[in-house]
Scaffold this motif. Structure first.
Motif, PDB file in Angstrom:
ATOM      1  N   THR A   1       0.834  -1.198   0.000  1.00 62.13           N
ATOM      2  CA  THR A   1       0.000   0.000   0.000  1.00 62.13           C
ATOM      3  C   THR A   1       0.874   1.256   0.000  1.00 62.13           C
ATOM      4  N   VAL A   2       0.227   2.391  -0.189  1.00 56.15           N
ATOM      5  CA  VAL A   2       0.927   3.681  -0.203  1.00 56.15           C
ATOM      6  C   VAL A   2       1.683   3.883   1.104  1.00 56.15           C
ATOM      7  N   GLU A   3       1.039   3.597   2.225  1.00 49.94           N
ATOM      8  CA  GLU A   3       1.680   3.816   3.529  1.00 49.94           C
ATOM      9  C   GLU A   3       2.943   2.970   3.678  1.00 49.94           C
ATOM     10  N   ARG A   4       2.896   1.742   3.223  1.00 49.49           N
ATOM     11  CA  ARG A   4       4.074   0.874   3.339  1.00 49.49           C
ATOM     12  C   ARG A   4       5.200   1.346   2.423  1.00 49.49           C
ATOM     13  N   TYR A   5       4.858   1.793   1.213  1.00 44.34           N
ATOM     14  CA  TYR A   5       5.885   2.338   0.320  1.00 44.34           C
ATOM     15  C   TYR A   5       6.552   3.554   0.957  1.00 44.34           C
ATOM     16  N   ILE A   6       5.763   4.410   1.584  1.00 48.66           N
ATOM     17  CA  ILE A   6       6.325   5.610   2.214  1.00 48.66           C
ATOM     18  C   ILE A   6       7.252   5.224   3.358  1.00 48.66           C
TER      19      ILE A   6
ATOM     20  N   GLY B   1      -1.110   4.641  -9.233  1.00 48.61           N
ATOM     21  CA  GLY B   1      -1.988   3.483  -9.129  1.00 48.61           C
ATOM     22  C   GLY B   1      -1.722   2.552  -7.969  1.00 48.61           C
ATOM     23  N   VAL B   2      -0.902   2.972  -7.009  1.00 46.97           N
ATOM     24  CA  VAL B   2      -0.643   2.139  -5.836  1.00 46.97           C
ATOM     25  C   VAL B   2      -1.890   2.154  -4.955  1.00 46.97           C
ATOM     26  N   PRO B   3      -2.349   0.994  -4.494  1.00 39.51           N
ATOM     27  CA  PRO B   3      -3.553   0.961  -3.663  1.00 39.51           C
ATOM     28  C   PRO B   3      -3.356   1.670  -2.329  1.00 39.51           C
TER      29      PRO B   3
END
Length: 74
Positions: A2-7, A64-66
């Motif tokens: 998810t977006v949070e994990r990528y960040i 497009g990242v969930p």
């Protein structure tokens, strides 16, 4: 992911990289000024916690990242 994990991954990577570039004992030492990037990442994480504004999050969503899903569980 998810977006949070990528960040989280990006922030951790940038902190480790800037520490490696800014600490004199490091084999890839560049300059003590590289430590300013560590402070920049920390300040951005801090302000994001209060304002909920995060430019990398906006960019990742546009790519497009969930955005949904639990952040600390599987």
């Amino acid at each position: 992911m998810t977006v949070e994990r990528y960040i989280r991954v990006l922030a951790g990577f940038f902190v480790i990289l800037s520490l490696a570039l800014g600490v004199e004992g490091s084999p890839i030492f560049f300059s003590k000024w590289a430590l300013a990037f560590t402070a920049f990442v920390g300040l951005n994480l801090f302000q994001s916690g209060f304002t909920n504004f995060c430019l990398p999050g906006i960019l990742l969503r546009k790519l497009g990242v969930p955005d949904n899903g639990p952040s600390c569980s599987r």
